[in-house]
Write a protein that holds these residues in place. Structure first.
Motif, PDB file in Angstrom:
ATOM      1  N   ASP A  33       0.754  -1.233   0.026  1.00  0.00           N
ATOM      2  CA  ASP A  33       0.385   0.068   0.534  1.00  0.00           C
ATOM      3  C   ASP A  33       1.024   0.624  -0.157  1.00  0.00           C
ATOM      4  OD1 ASP A  33      -2.834  -1.124   1.846  1.00  0.00           O
ATOM      5  OD2 ASP A  33      -2.553  -1.894   0.008  1.00  0.00           O
ATOM      6  N   GLY A  34       0.611   2.254  -0.785  1.00  0.00           N
ATOM      7  CA  GLY A  34       1.189   3.531  -1.015  1.00  0.00           C
ATOM      8  C   GLY A  34       2.477   3.872  -1.951  1.00  0.00           C
ATOM      9  N   TYR A  35       3.014   2.702  -2.713  1.00  0.00           N
ATOM     10  CA  TYR A  35       3.670   1.947  -3.586  1.00  0.00           C
ATOM     11  C   TYR A  35       3.333   1.120  -4.685  1.00  0.00           C
ATOM     12  CZ  TYR A  35       6.788   1.913   1.188  1.00  0.00           C
ATOM     13  OH  TYR A  35       6.803   2.054   1.956  1.00  0.00           O
ATOM     14  N   SER A  36       4.529   2.315  -5.688  1.00  0.00           N
ATOM     15  CA  SER A  36       4.160   0.833  -7.193  1.00  0.00           C
ATOM     16  C   SER A  36       5.151   0.852  -7.782  1.00  0.00           C
ATOM     17  CB  SER A  36       3.340   2.382  -8.100  1.00  0.00           C
ATOM     18  OG  SER A  36       4.084   3.534  -8.458  1.00  0.00           O
ATOM     19  N   VAL A  37       5.454   0.184  -8.563  1.00  0.00           N
ATOM     20  CA  VAL A  37       6.759   0.036  -9.169  1.00  0.00           C
ATOM     21  C   VAL A  37       6.551  -0.021 -10.961  1.00  0.00           C
ATOM     22  CG1 VAL A  37       7.439  -2.101  -7.015  1.00  0.00           C
ATOM     23  CG2 VAL A  37       6.072  -2.637  -8.863  1.00  0.00           C
ATOM     24  N   SER A  38       7.600  -0.544 -11.115  1.00  0.00           N
ATOM     25  CA  SER A  38       7.588  -1.060 -13.102  1.00  0.00           C
ATOM     26  C   SER A  38       8.629  -1.191 -13.185  1.00  0.00           C
ATOM     27  CB  SER A  38       7.405   0.921 -13.462  1.00  0.00           C
ATOM     28  OG  SER A  38       8.619   1.364 -13.780  1.00  0.00           O
ATOM     29  N   ARG A  39       9.020  -2.238 -14.538  1.00  0.00           N
ATOM     30  CA  ARG A  39      10.228  -2.415 -14.786  1.00  0.00           C
ATOM     31  C   ARG A  39       9.804  -2.999 -16.729  1.00  0.00           C
ATOM     32  NH1 ARG A  39      12.204  -8.731 -13.675  1.00  0.00           N
ATOM     33  NH2 ARG A  39      14.417  -8.385 -14.464  1.00  0.00           N
ATOM     34  N   SER A  40      10.113  -1.724 -16.959  1.00  0.00           N
ATOM     35  CA  SER A  40      10.309  -1.208 -18.888  1.00  0.00           C
ATOM     36  C   SER A  40      11.673  -2.509 -19.343  1.00  0.00           C
ATOM     37  CB  SER A  40      10.365   0.167 -19.171  1.00  0.00           C
ATOM     38  OG  SER A  40      11.150   0.837 -18.395  1.00  0.00           O
ATOM     39  N   LYS A  41      12.477  -2.238 -18.767  1.00  0.00           N
ATOM     40  CA  LYS A  41      13.271  -3.108 -19.650  1.00  0.00           C
ATOM     41  C   LYS A  41      13.910  -4.528 -18.187  1.00  0.00           C
ATOM     42  CE  LYS A  41      16.262   0.822 -19.143  1.00  0.00           C
ATOM     43  NZ  LYS A  41      17.539   1.487 -19.601  1.00  0.00           N
ATOM     44  N   THR A  42      14.923  -5.168 -18.509  1.00  0.00           N
ATOM     45  CA  THR A  42      15.363  -6.658 -17.668  1.00  0.00           C
ATOM     46  C   THR A  42      15.800  -5.659 -15.939  1.00  0.00           C
ATOM     47  OG1 THR A  42      15.633  -7.908 -18.733  1.00  0.00           O
ATOM     48  CG2 THR A  42      16.742  -7.986 -17.026  1.00  0.00           C
ATOM     49  N   GLU A  43      17.203  -4.359 -16.839  1.00  0.00           N
ATOM     50  CA  GLU A  43      17.994  -4.511 -15.549  1.00  0.00           C
ATOM     51  C   GLU A  43      17.272  -3.438 -14.553  1.00  0.00           C
ATOM     52  OE1 GLU A  43      18.446  -4.322 -18.976  1.00  0.00           O
ATOM     53  OE2 GLU A  43      18.938  -2.429 -19.258  1.00  0.00           O
ATOM     54  N   ASP A  44      16.436  -2.463 -14.970  1.00  0.00           N
ATOM     55  CA  ASP A  44      15.862  -1.575 -13.954  1.00  0.00           C
ATOM     56  C   ASP A  44      14.405  -2.288 -13.620  1.00  0.00           C
ATOM     57  OD1 ASP A  44      16.802   0.838 -16.153  1.00  0.00           O
ATOM     58  OD2 ASP A  44      18.298   0.244 -14.399  1.00  0.00           O
ATOM     59  N   PHE A  45      14.497  -1.705 -12.475  1.00  0.00           N
ATOM     60  CA  PHE A  45      13.252  -1.851 -11.598  1.00  0.00           C
ATOM     61  C   PHE A  45      12.917  -0.715 -10.079  1.00  0.00           C
ATOM     62  CE2 PHE A  45       9.881  -4.129 -10.236  1.00  0.00           C
ATOM     63  CZ  PHE A  45       9.752  -4.519  -8.936  1.00  0.00           C
ATOM     64  N   LEU A  46      11.596   0.426 -10.678  1.00  0.00           N
ATOM     65  CA  LEU A  46      11.594   1.546 -10.066  1.00  0.00           C
ATOM     66  C   LEU A  46      10.764   1.159  -9.296  1.00  0.00           C
ATOM     67  CD1 LEU A  46      11.826   3.802 -13.318  1.00  0.00           C
ATOM     68  CD2 LEU A  46      13.800   3.304 -11.300  1.00  0.00           C
ATOM     69  N   LEU A  47      10.656   2.197  -7.562  1.00  0.00           N
ATOM     70  CA  LEU A  47       9.956   1.905  -6.971  1.00  0.00           C
ATOM     71  C   LEU A  47       9.712   3.040  -6.828  1.00  0.00           C
ATOM     72  CD1 LEU A  47       8.606   0.330  -4.238  1.00  0.00           C
ATOM     73  CD2 LEU A  47      10.283   0.885  -2.915  1.00  0.00           C
ATOM     74  N   THR A  48       8.092   3.844  -7.011  1.00  0.00           N
ATOM     75  CA  THR A  48       7.597   5.627  -6.369  1.00  0.00           C
ATOM     76  C   THR A  48       6.954   5.169  -5.769  1.00  0.00           C
ATOM     77  OG1 THR A  48       7.729   4.982  -8.963  1.00  0.00           O
ATOM     78  CG2 THR A  48       5.887   7.124  -7.750  1.00  0.00           C
ATOM     79  N   LEU A  49       7.391   6.257  -4.728  1.00  0.00           N
ATOM     80  CA  LEU A  49       6.237   6.287  -3.292  1.00  0.00           C
ATOM     81  C   LEU A  49       5.412   7.801  -4.373  1.00  0.00           C
ATOM     82  CD1 LEU A  49       8.688   5.035  -1.983  1.00  0.00           C
ATOM     83  CD2 LEU A  49       7.802   5.819   0.106  1.00  0.00           C
ATOM     84  N   GLU A  50       4.107   7.047  -4.124  1.00  0.00           N
ATOM     85  CA  GLU A  50       3.734   8.643  -4.826  1.00  0.00           C
ATOM     86  C   GLU A  50       3.416  10.159  -4.165  1.00  0.00           C
ATOM     87  OE1 GLU A  50       2.650   8.430  -8.294  1.00  0.00           O
ATOM     88  OE2 GLU A  50       2.651   6.226  -8.723  1.00  0.00           O
ATOM     89  N   SER A  51       3.260   9.392  -3.060  1.00  0.00           N
ATOM     90  CA  SER A  51       2.647  11.005  -1.857  1.00  0.00           C
ATOM     91  C   SER A  51       3.748  10.599  -1.004  1.00  0.00           C
ATOM     92  CB  SER A  51       1.131  11.349  -2.016  1.00  0.00           C
ATOM     93  OG  SER A  51       1.145  11.980  -1.169  1.00  0.00           O
ATOM     94  N   ALA A  52       4.812  10.863  -0.936  1.00  0.00           N
ATOM     95  CA  ALA A  52       5.893   9.666   0.566  1.00  0.00           C
ATOM     96  C   ALA A  52       4.782  10.887   1.637  1.00  0.00           C
ATOM     97  CB  ALA A  52       6.567  10.639   0.556  1.00  0.00           C
ATOM     98  N   THR A  53       4.348   9.494   3.074  1.00  0.00           N
ATOM     99  CA  THR A  53       3.704   9.738   3.853  1.00  0.00           C
ATOM    100  C   THR A  53       5.149   9.700   4.724  1.00  0.00           C
ATOM    101  OG1 THR A  53       3.579   7.929   4.447  1.00  0.00           O
ATOM    102  CG2 THR A  53       1.857   9.320   3.406  1.00  0.00           C
TER     103      THR A  53
END
Lengths: 114, 115
Positions: free
Chosen positions: B62-82
């Protein structure tokens, strides 16, 4: 219920002595894997040793060994001849069949004194 | 050592701002993971990826999203940090999946403080 339980928040041992860090686990899966990691004060996570549920022998890696008691669902880490550099947090983790993820215990802090 | 780079290593930000953490690997491993580590809780899985554009939730997503558009990169995003997301974040990789003795190898962590 917790899947991985490490009951010792902290342990003390003198240099050159052996120490056992406890780990019990909870699963109904007949096939699983157990891992131990070390986290020194610098923060990195270091893989130490692995035990598979079907392995016939207890795993060993240098001074690290696993006391694996399947019926008791325990996988205790034994460190022989402790060194000052063994002072760290130690985590037990489990992977169950069909999952690529690990579940970690809360860790045990080991302090080795001269 | 496994080729895993987390960036940034340290970040201080304010409540309500978006934050993205990056994990970059040079091992061509299929599986990538994001964990958070908090005192008294050990490591808890946030999200993981089992391939490009294939991700799934972990225990504390909850509160986190991720994306992986390439094998080598994995991004973690906090849309509105608490402030409750103040933690140390670890990325891990593995080339094994559901079987075998393949351990996860970890990056050096990102210390995130949200004021």
């Amino acid at each position: 219920a917790q899947k991985i339980t490490q009951t010792q928040p902290g342990m003390f041992v003198q240099e050159k002595e052996a120490v056992t860090l406890d780990c019990t686990y909870d699963t109904s899966d007949p096939s699983y894997g157990l891992f131990w990691y070390k986290q020194p004060s610098s923060g990195e996570m270091i893989f130490l040793i692995y035990q598979g549920s079907y392995d016939q022998q207890n795993a060993t890696e240098g001074r690290y060994s696993l006391n694996f008691q399947k019926a008791r669902k325990s996988a205790n880490l034994v460190i022989s001849a402790s060194q000052l550099g063994d002072s760290a947090m130690y985590f037990c983790a489990m992977r169950e069949t069909g999952y690529s993820t690990l579940t970690f215990g809360k860790g045990t802090m080991l302090l080795v004194s001269p | 050592d496994a080729g895993i780079t987390q960036s940034p290593r340290h970040k201080v930000t304010e409540t309500g701002t978006p934050v993205t953490l990056r994990c970059h690997q040079t091992e061509n491993h299929r599986y990538m993971y994001w964990y958070r580590q908090d005192p008294g809780h050990g490591l808890r899985l946030i999200h993981y990826s089992y391939g490009v554009k294939d991700t799934d939730k972990g225990e504390v997503s909850d509160g986190y999203s991720v994306s992986r558009s390439k094998t080598e990169d994995f991004l973690l995003t906090l849309e509105s940090a608490t402030s409750s997301q103040t933690s140390v974040y670890f990325c891990a990789i593995s080339d094994g999946g559901r079987e075998g003795n393949q351990p996860q190898h970890f990056g050096d962590g990102t210390r995130l403080s949200i004021l």
